[in-house]
Design a protein around this motif. Structure first.
Motif, PDB file in Angstrom:
ATOM      1  N   MET A   2      15.893   0.706   0.297  1.00  0.00           N
ATOM      2  CA  MET A   2      15.629   1.146  -1.080  1.00  0.00           C
ATOM      3  C   MET A   2      16.134   2.572  -1.323  1.00  0.00           C
ATOM      4  O   MET A   2      16.295   2.996  -2.461  1.00  0.00           O
ATOM      5  N   PHE A   3      16.363   3.323  -0.233  1.00  0.00           N
ATOM      6  CA  PHE A   3      16.670   4.750  -0.374  1.00  0.00           C
ATOM      7  C   PHE A   3      17.883   5.147   0.473  1.00  0.00           C
ATOM      8  O   PHE A   3      17.761   5.900   1.447  1.00  0.00           O
ATOM      9  N   PRO A   4      19.083   4.620   0.157  1.00  0.00           N
ATOM     10  CA  PRO A   4      20.278   5.010   0.894  1.00  0.00           C
ATOM     11  C   PRO A   4      20.470   6.526   0.918  1.00  0.00           C
ATOM     12  O   PRO A   4      20.063   7.241  -0.007  1.00  0.00           O
ATOM     13  N   GLN A   5      21.059   7.001   1.995  1.00  0.00           N
ATOM     14  CA  GLN A   5      21.331   8.419   2.269  1.00  0.00           C
ATOM     15  C   GLN A   5      20.090   9.190   2.711  1.00  0.00           C
ATOM     16  O   GLN A   5      20.173  10.368   3.032  1.00  0.00           O
ATOM     17  N   THR A   6      18.924   8.537   2.705  1.00  0.00           N
ATOM     18  CA  THR A   6      17.691   9.174   3.186  1.00  0.00           C
ATOM     19  C   THR A   6      17.200   8.424   4.419  1.00  0.00           C
ATOM     20  O   THR A   6      17.745   7.386   4.784  1.00  0.00           O
ATOM     21  N   THR A   7      16.140   8.947   5.039  1.00  0.00           N
ATOM     22  CA  THR A   7      15.598   8.303   6.246  1.00  0.00           C
ATOM     23  C   THR A   7      14.546   7.254   5.924  1.00  0.00           C
ATOM     24  O   THR A   7      14.023   6.609   6.831  1.00  0.00           O
ATOM     25  N   HIS A   8      14.214   7.066   4.652  1.00  0.00           N
ATOM     26  CA  HIS A   8      13.142   6.141   4.272  1.00  0.00           C
ATOM     27  C   HIS A   8      13.616   4.692   4.285  1.00  0.00           C
ATOM     28  O   HIS A   8      14.772   4.400   3.972  1.00  0.00           O
TER      29      HIS A   8
ATOM     30  N   CYS B 299       6.257   0.920   2.817  1.00  0.00           N
ATOM     31  CA  CYS B 299       7.235   2.008   2.731  1.00  0.00           C
ATOM     32  C   CYS B 299       7.194   2.880   3.986  1.00  0.00           C
ATOM     33  O   CYS B 299       7.860   3.904   4.045  1.00  0.00           O
ATOM     34  N   ASP B 300       6.409   2.479   4.994  1.00  0.00           N
ATOM     35  CA  ASP B 300       6.304   3.253   6.232  1.00  0.00           C
ATOM     36  C   ASP B 300       6.158   2.304   7.420  1.00  0.00           C
ATOM     37  O   ASP B 300       5.085   1.718   7.618  1.00  0.00           O
ATOM     38  N   PRO B 301       7.207   2.135   8.230  1.00  0.00           N
ATOM     39  CA  PRO B 301       7.135   1.197   9.363  1.00  0.00           C
ATOM     40  C   PRO B 301       6.026   1.538  10.358  1.00  0.00           C
ATOM     41  O   PRO B 301       5.480   0.636  10.996  1.00  0.00           O
ATOM     42  N   SER B 302       5.675   2.807  10.491  1.00  0.00           N
ATOM     43  CA  SER B 302       4.651   3.212  11.469  1.00  0.00           C
ATOM     44  C   SER B 302       3.275   2.677  11.088  1.00  0.00           C
ATOM     45  O   SER B 302       2.573   2.077  11.915  1.00  0.00           O
ATOM     46  N   THR B 303       2.862   2.882   9.831  1.00  0.00           N
ATOM     47  CA  THR B 303       1.547   2.384   9.417  1.00  0.00           C
ATOM     48  C   THR B 303       1.560   0.864   9.289  1.00  0.00           C
ATOM     49  O   THR B 303       0.553   0.206   9.519  1.00  0.00           O
TER      50      THR B 303
ATOM     51  N   PRO C  38       0.812  -1.219   0.000  1.00  0.00           N
ATOM     52  CA  PRO C  38       0.000   0.000   0.000  1.00  0.00           C
ATOM     53  C   PRO C  38       0.844   1.267   0.000  1.00  0.00           C
ATOM     54  O   PRO C  38       2.058   1.216   0.257  1.00  0.00           O
ATOM     55  N   PRO C  39       0.225   2.422  -0.259  1.00  0.00           N
ATOM     56  CA  PRO C  39       0.939   3.686  -0.127  1.00  0.00           C
ATOM     57  C   PRO C  39       1.287   3.957   1.340  1.00  0.00           C
ATOM     58  O   PRO C  39       0.946   3.167   2.233  1.00  0.00           O
ATOM     59  N   ARG C  40       1.927   5.085   1.588  1.00  0.00           N
ATOM     60  CA  ARG C  40       2.436   5.408   2.927  1.00  0.00           C
ATOM     61  C   ARG C  40       1.362   5.361   4.010  1.00  0.00           C
ATOM     62  O   ARG C  40       1.641   5.023   5.155  1.00  0.00           O
TER      63      ARG C  40
END
Length: 460
Positions: free
Chosen positions: A443-449, A416-420, A390-392
């Motif tokens: 999937m997104f090195p250098q970012t917080t995702h 893509c969102d551990p919280s949800t 699903p989306p975020r």
């Protein structure tokens, strides 16, 4: 009786020395003065720093670092501070191993705090090497700064453009084409968009590149259809870069944060590019959702397929299927795949992608996942495995309850969102479906995702 106003223990523009004791989910360091949190950009846990307090709120403050008294062993020299200020690469001042530890901790804390899972195992994050130049898509605003046309990225929480030439995490050819285009925009004096006046012609440039095919699509996002000299720029572009096989114009006349509108014109070549994912070919249009990190998307999907433990007689539901990448990757291992996605154009792409890969045991439907699932259930279709990506915002409560009522053997959840994800897993657990391990994939090195995948099974 009037409430006594409690003063914050720090003031704006105050300078003080603090210890960074933690980090926030978005990569800021956390310091405390008399228990009052101060969020410090670029701070890393364990550092002692001199800060300048920039903004004071009721319950917290924001600060920037002036000097370091001690630095963390996890600190590396940042390539460009603006990549932190824009949010392009907010963790690139941390070693990659430290980034992976940071992300694992974010997942672990979400599972405990939101999901209530004290015993759930969180695997080490699956990283990539090198953790740079991985993005196959760029979406870059064009603005006038002073007397010059510039490309870059907006400062966090603003629409102030910061000029960027090396985006660090984008495919290097994308950066090269952007610099080429900036020179041509200046040569032909193309007027960039002015948000304050809602004037000018060119809003942004979107570039997509096939990881395996090397095919490139360039999309000019313009305020109106007719732009003088745009065709001259296109001619020079395709002469310089023969692998640019598609040049599109997207007309976005509205005052909006939405980059692309529905109106698309082909200026050169095809209306899509092709690429591969796990051996399947995909046609990717300007508006298609396609994972921006092909290498790690393949690793994520391999893990999902492994966890699904598919059998030849399985019937699979691929919810939030996009252009069909997950379902089509599973199709040759099962009896049938049903895919649902709310974006009609994505479903058109999914059907087309099934055709070009000669896959006939799939059925794709446009619509909201919970509504389409009800219709399929009413038709007597039973699912052995349900896959969700699903989306975020995660899954709806209705979809979760419907999924459980179908009693599938397994539910594979990609997030893509551990919280949800933690929130949804809590509801699944209350309805009898639990997991023992969550697998994060960077999937997104250098970012917080961070992306995660797990499999939920019925309690015995």
């Amino acid at each position: 009786m009037k409430k006594e106003k409690i003063e914050a223990p720090v003031k704006k523009n105050e300078r003080l020395v603090v210890d960074i004791i933690d980090m926030t989910y978005d990569g800021r360091g956390v310091a405390k003065v008399d228990g009052f949190p101060i969020f410090v950009e670029e701070g890393i846990t364990g550092e002692r720093v001199k800060i300048h307090v920039m903004k004071v709120m009721k319950k917290f403050a924001f600060a920037k670092i002036m000097t370091w008294e001690t630095t963390s062993e996890n600190r590396v020299e940042a390539v460009e501070k603006d990549l932190i200020r824009t949010g392009i690469a907010p963790l690139h001042h941390m070693s990659y191993n430290a980034q992976l530890d940071f992300k694992k901790n974010q997942v672990t804390q979400a599972m405990k705090r939101i999901g209530g899972f004290e015993e759930l195992n969180v695997a080490d994050v699956l990283g990539m090497e090198p953790p740079f130049a991985y993005r196959n898509k760029a979406q870059i605003p064009v603005r006038m700064i002073g007397a010059e046309i510039e490309l870059g990225f907006f400062r966090k929480n603003s629409h102030d453009l910061i000029v960027v030439e090396d985006f660090l995490i984008q495919d290097k050819m994308i950066d090269e084409i952007l610099l080429f285009l900036k020179e041509r925009l200046r040569k032909y004096s193309i007027k960039p968009y002015d948000e304050s006046q809602h004037s000018g012609h060119l809003k942004s440039i979107v570039i997509r590149k096939g990881h395996y095919s090397n095919e490139v699509m360039v999309t000019f996002v313009t305020r109106k259809k007719k732009i003088f000299y745009l065709h001259d720029i296109v001619t020079e572009l395709v002469a310089a870069y023969p692998n640019v096989v598609s040049v599109m114009q997207n007309i976005q006349p509205n005052v909006t944060n939405k980059v692309l509108d529905e109106r698309l014109n082909v200026l050169y070549g095809k209306d899509s590019i092709s690429d591969e994912l796990l051996g399947k070919t995909y046609h990717i249009s300007a508006q298609s959702f396609y994972q921006v990190n092909t290498e790690q998307a393949e690793n994520l999907y391999k893990k999902a397929i492994e966890l699904a433990d598919l059998k030849k007689d399985d019937v699979v539901l691929d919810a939030y299927c996009g252009i069909g990448t997950i379902g089509l990757s599973m199709a040759n291992k099962v009896k049938k795949v049903y895919g649902v996605e709310i974006v009609p154009e994505a479903i058109e792409d999914a059907i087309h992608n099934a055709e070009i890969n000669d896959i006939t045991n799939v059925e794709f439907k446009a619509g909201a996942a919970d509504k389409v699932l009800k219709n399929w259930t009413a038709d007597g279709i039973k699912f052995d495995v349900i896959v969700v990506d699903p989306p975020r915002k995660g899954l709806t409560e209705d979809f979760i309850k419907q999924s459980v009522e179908l009693e599938p053997e397994k539910i594979v959840y990609i997030s893509c969102d551990p919280s949800t994800m933690a929130r949804d897993m809590k509801l699944f657990a209350s309805l009898g479906y639990t997991s023992d391990t969550v697998y994060p994939v960077d999937m997104f090195p250098q970012t917080t995702h961070i992306e995660c995948v797990t499999v939920l099974k019925r309690k015995s």
